[in-house]
Scaffold this motif. Structure first.
Motif, PDB file in Angstrom:
ATOM      1  N   PRO A 143       0.883  -1.163  -0.038  1.00 50.86           N
ATOM      2  CA  PRO A 143      -0.037  -0.077  -0.043  1.00 50.86           C
ATOM      3  C   PRO A 143       1.028   1.266  -0.014  1.00 50.86           C
ATOM      4  CG  PRO A 143       0.078  -0.876   2.152  1.00 50.86           C
ATOM      5  CD  PRO A 143       0.805  -1.983   1.528  1.00 50.86           C
ATOM      6  N   PHE A 144       0.217   2.594  -0.379  1.00 54.61           N
ATOM      7  CA  PHE A 144       1.023   3.487  -0.236  1.00 54.61           C
ATOM      8  C   PHE A 144       1.938   3.871  -1.434  1.00 54.61           C
ATOM      9  CE2 PHE A 144      -0.668   3.063   4.007  1.00 54.61           C
ATOM     10  CZ  PHE A 144      -1.893   3.995   3.840  1.00 54.61           C
ATOM     11  N   LYS A 145       2.071   3.185  -2.355  1.00 53.38           N
ATOM     12  CA  LYS A 145       2.991   3.386  -3.519  1.00 53.38           C
ATOM     13  C   LYS A 145       3.140   4.750  -3.772  1.00 53.38           C
ATOM     14  CE  LYS A 145       4.449   1.609  -7.949  1.00 53.38           C
ATOM     15  NZ  LYS A 145       4.107   0.725  -9.106  1.00 53.38           N
ATOM     16  N   GLY A 146       4.621   5.101  -3.933  1.00 54.73           N
ATOM     17  CA  GLY A 146       5.004   6.597  -4.344  1.00 54.73           C
ATOM     18  C   GLY A 146       5.006   7.323  -2.781  1.00 54.73           C
ATOM     19  N   LYS A 147       4.636   6.890  -1.818  1.00 51.99           N
ATOM     20  CA  LYS A 147       4.856   7.577  -0.514  1.00 51.99           C
ATOM     21  C   LYS A 147       6.130   7.344   0.147  1.00 51.99           C
ATOM     22  CE  LYS A 147       0.796   9.759  -0.416  1.00 51.99           C
ATOM     23  NZ  LYS A 147       0.577  11.172  -0.183  1.00 51.99           N
ATOM     24  N   TRP A 148       6.565   8.215   0.840  1.00 47.64           N
ATOM     25  CA  TRP A 148       7.905   7.700   1.534  1.00 47.64           C
ATOM     26  C   TRP A 148       7.666   7.138   2.930  1.00 47.64           C
ATOM     27  CZ3 TRP A 148      12.734   8.896  -0.327  1.00 47.64           C
ATOM     28  CH2 TRP A 148      12.633   9.731  -1.163  1.00 47.64           C
ATOM     29  N   ALA A 149       8.714   6.406   3.309  1.00 48.64           N
ATOM     30  CA  ALA A 149       8.490   5.483   4.417  1.00 48.64           C
ATOM     31  C   ALA A 149       9.730   4.963   4.705  1.00 48.64           C
ATOM     32  CB  ALA A 149       7.550   4.320   4.247  1.00 48.64           C
ATOM     33  N   ALA A 150       9.889   4.299   6.002  1.00 51.43           N
ATOM     34  CA  ALA A 150      10.885   3.635   6.486  1.00 51.43           C
ATOM     35  C   ALA A 150      11.096   2.258   5.821  1.00 51.43           C
ATOM     36  CB  ALA A 150      11.061   3.509   7.828  1.00 51.43           C
ATOM     37  N   PRO A 151      12.201   1.517   5.397  1.00 48.81           N
ATOM     38  CA  PRO A 151      12.355   0.149   4.854  1.00 48.81           C
ATOM     39  C   PRO A 151      11.803  -0.459   6.315  1.00 48.81           C
ATOM     40  CG  PRO A 151      14.343   1.610   4.577  1.00 48.81           C
ATOM     41  CD  PRO A 151      13.568   2.230   5.515  1.00 48.81           C
ATOM     42  N   SER A 152      10.934  -1.341   5.888  1.00 50.54           N
ATOM     43  CA  SER A 152      10.473  -2.447   6.770  1.00 50.54           C
ATOM     44  C   SER A 152       9.736  -3.509   6.313  1.00 50.54           C
ATOM     45  CB  SER A 152       9.562  -1.376   7.793  1.00 50.54           C
ATOM     46  OG  SER A 152       8.201  -1.146   6.853  1.00 50.54           O
ATOM     47  N   LEU A 171      19.210   9.661   1.754  1.00 49.98           N
ATOM     48  CA  LEU A 171      19.367  10.356   3.016  1.00 49.98           C
ATOM     49  C   LEU A 171      18.968  11.514   3.092  1.00 49.98           C
ATOM     50  CD1 LEU A 171      23.039   8.890   2.957  1.00 49.98           C
ATOM     51  CD2 LEU A 171      21.097   8.336   4.659  1.00 49.98           C
ATOM     52  N   LEU A 172      18.137  11.657   4.389  1.00 46.00           N
ATOM     53  CA  LEU A 172      17.539  13.081   4.362  1.00 46.00           C
ATOM     54  C   LEU A 172      17.539  13.601   5.749  1.00 46.00           C
ATOM     55  CD1 LEU A 172      13.925  12.072   3.043  1.00 46.00           C
ATOM     56  CD2 LEU A 172      15.659  13.513   1.657  1.00 46.00           C
ATOM     57  N   THR A 173      18.021  14.811   5.896  1.00 41.57           N
ATOM     58  CA  THR A 173      17.913  15.581   7.376  1.00 41.57           C
ATOM     59  C   THR A 173      16.314  15.704   7.402  1.00 41.57           C
ATOM     60  OG1 THR A 173      17.984  17.816   6.479  1.00 41.57           O
ATOM     61  CG2 THR A 173      20.006  16.548   6.608  1.00 41.57           C
ATOM     62  N   LEU A 174      16.427  16.494   8.863  1.00 44.64           N
ATOM     63  CA  LEU A 174      15.094  16.624   9.212  1.00 44.64           C
ATOM     64  C   LEU A 174      14.175  17.728   8.423  1.00 44.64           C
ATOM     65  CD1 LEU A 174      12.758  16.692  11.592  1.00 44.64           C
ATOM     66  CD2 LEU A 174      14.045  18.407  12.778  1.00 44.64           C
ATOM     67  N   ASP A 175      15.136  18.591   8.144  1.00 49.12           N
ATOM     68  CA  ASP A 175      14.647  19.877   7.136  1.00 49.12           C
ATOM     69  C   ASP A 175      14.139  19.476   5.895  1.00 49.12           C
ATOM     70  OD1 ASP A 175      15.050  21.745   9.428  1.00 49.12           O
ATOM     71  OD2 ASP A 175      16.937  22.186   8.550  1.00 49.12           O
ATOM     72  N   GLU A 176      14.717  18.317   5.369  1.00 53.13           N
ATOM     73  CA  GLU A 176      14.467  17.833   4.247  1.00 53.13           C
ATOM     74  C   GLU A 176      13.330  16.452   4.198  1.00 53.13           C
ATOM     75  OE1 GLU A 176      18.804  17.865   1.970  1.00 53.13           O
ATOM     76  OE2 GLU A 176      18.329  16.292   3.463  1.00 53.13           O
ATOM     77  N   PHE A 177      13.132  16.186   5.300  1.00 50.51           N
ATOM     78  CA  PHE A 177      12.101  15.179   5.539  1.00 50.51           C
ATOM     79  C   PHE A 177      10.642  15.409   4.908  1.00 50.51           C
ATOM     80  CE2 PHE A 177       8.924  12.391   7.290  1.00 50.51           C
ATOM     81  CZ  PHE A 177       9.437  11.163   7.284  1.00 50.51           C
ATOM     82  N   PRO A 178       9.980  14.607   3.941  1.00 55.47           N
ATOM     83  CA  PRO A 178       8.664  14.879   3.316  1.00 55.47           C
ATOM     84  C   PRO A 178       7.573  14.496   4.099  1.00 55.47           C
ATOM     85  CG  PRO A 178       9.546  12.809   2.453  1.00 55.47           C
ATOM     86  CD  PRO A 178      10.652  13.303   3.349  1.00 55.47           C
ATOM     87  N   PHE A 179       7.290  15.360   5.333  1.00 54.07           N
ATOM     88  CA  PHE A 179       6.328  15.165   6.252  1.00 54.07           C
ATOM     89  C   PHE A 179       5.054  14.871   5.415  1.00 54.07           C
ATOM     90  CE2 PHE A 179       9.487  16.345   9.372  1.00 54.07           C
ATOM     91  CZ  PHE A 179       9.155  15.460  10.342  1.00 54.07           C
ATOM     92  N   ASP A 180       4.731  15.881   4.544  1.00 54.12           N
ATOM     93  CA  ASP A 180       3.439  15.967   3.748  1.00 54.12           C
ATOM     94  C   ASP A 180       3.204  14.710   2.879  1.00 54.12           C
ATOM     95  OD1 ASP A 180       2.650  18.229   5.091  1.00 54.12           O
ATOM     96  OD2 ASP A 180       3.359  19.475   3.518  1.00 54.12           O
ATOM     97  N   ASP A 181       4.369  13.847   2.561  1.00 52.77           N
ATOM     98  CA  ASP A 181       4.261  12.871   1.526  1.00 52.77           C
ATOM     99  C   ASP A 181       4.611  11.686   2.433  1.00 52.77           C
ATOM    100  OD1 ASP A 181       3.697  11.942  -0.788  1.00 52.77           O
ATOM    101  OD2 ASP A 181       5.780  12.347  -1.818  1.00 52.77           O
ATOM    102  N   PHE A 182       4.370  11.659   3.566  1.00 52.02           N
ATOM    103  CA  PHE A 182       4.892  10.042   4.271  1.00 52.02           C
ATOM    104  C   PHE A 182       3.565   9.388   4.174  1.00 52.02           C
ATOM    105  CE2 PHE A 182       5.800   8.326   8.504  1.00 52.02           C
ATOM    106  CZ  PHE A 182       7.145   7.503   8.101  1.00 52.02           C
ATOM    107  N   ALA A 183       4.149   7.957   4.083  1.00 56.66           N
ATOM    108  CA  ALA A 183       2.930   7.119   3.974  1.00 56.66           C
ATOM    109  C   ALA A 183       2.043   6.774   5.020  1.00 56.66           C
ATOM    110  CB  ALA A 183       3.604   5.491   3.676  1.00 56.66           C
ATOM    111  N   PHE A 184       2.740   7.194   6.368  1.00 56.69           N
ATOM    112  CA  PHE A 184       2.066   6.770   7.602  1.00 56.69           C
ATOM    113  C   PHE A 184       1.752   7.967   8.528  1.00 56.69           C
ATOM    114  CE2 PHE A 184       4.381   2.964   6.028  1.00 56.69           C
ATOM    115  CZ  PHE A 184       3.164   2.368   5.725  1.00 56.69           C
ATOM    116  N   PRO A 185       1.144   8.890   8.219  1.00 58.10           N
ATOM    117  CA  PRO A 185       1.023  10.376   9.102  1.00 58.10           C
ATOM    118  C   PRO A 185       0.777  10.099  10.457  1.00 58.10           C
ATOM    119  CG  PRO A 185      -0.801  10.067   7.458  1.00 58.10           C
ATOM    120  CD  PRO A 185      -0.036   8.857   7.210  1.00 58.10           C
TER     121      PRO A 185
END
Length: 194
Positions: free
Chosen positions: A60-69, A137-151
């Protein structure tokens, strides 16, 4: 579940005198089929103040950002499972001797337990895979909070970045219930850590 895996007869979900939880029980051989939570593992792989994230290549959530899991397999430890999932999805390797627990999450509605580790990458080398159409690899400022698979778990992400900035890593206990994430920390701040 409709049929018994032991004898092939029908099963019924019911409560027995010796167990108050409704379980599938065979109507013929009386075998009890226990359904227990699955263990989902992840590793926040770090390089300096950055964390390795993936853009999901699968539903699910193909194309959204997430942690490898992914799910733990038979005959492996939690650490081995987290390192394996990271490698399968990104081809990245971490120092397993330096892998530390970050969070234990109760995903009660999904019948899962989510175990998150963190560890330094052996090198900043990774790749895309069928499961990760992009890895960065992303810093906090670069993290895509609006495009995260699991808000519902972005608080966990924020806590981890805060721990990176403080160079003091805590262990957290969280529960996701009815779509609301409740995180417990282990210190005397407004949240409680383990």
């Amino acid at each position: 579940m409709k049929f018994c895996s032991e004898c092939g007869h029908r099963v019924e979900k019911r409560v027995a005198a010796d167990d108050p939880i409704p379980r599938f029980r065979c109507t013929h051989c009386h075998y009890v089929h226990y359904q227990n939570p699955k263990i989902l593992v992840s590793c926040y792989a770090t390089w300096e103040d950055k964390v390795l994230w993936i853009r999901r290549g699968t539903e699910p959530f193909k194309g959204k950002w997430a942690a490898p899991s992914g799910f733990m397999e038979e005959n492996e430890t939690l650490v081995e499972a987290a390192a394996r999932e990271l490698y399968e999805e990104t081809r990245a390797r971490v120092d397993m001797d330096k892998m530390s627990l970050h969070m234990v999450g109760n995903l009660t509605q999904m019948n899962q337990v989510y175990i998150v580790f963190h560890a330094p990458l052996l090198s900043p080398e990774f790749a895309t895979t069928p499961e990760a159409e992009e890895a960065r690899l992303l810093t906090l400022d670069e993290f895509p909070f609006d495009d995260f698979a699991f808000p519902e778990v972005v608080e966990n992400v924020s806590l981890f970045y805060r721990d990176i900035q403080n160079q003091h890593f805590n262990v957290y206990l969280g529960t996701l219930k009815n779509g609301v994430n409740q995180v417990i920390q282990n210190d005397d701040s407004h949240l409680h850590r383990l």
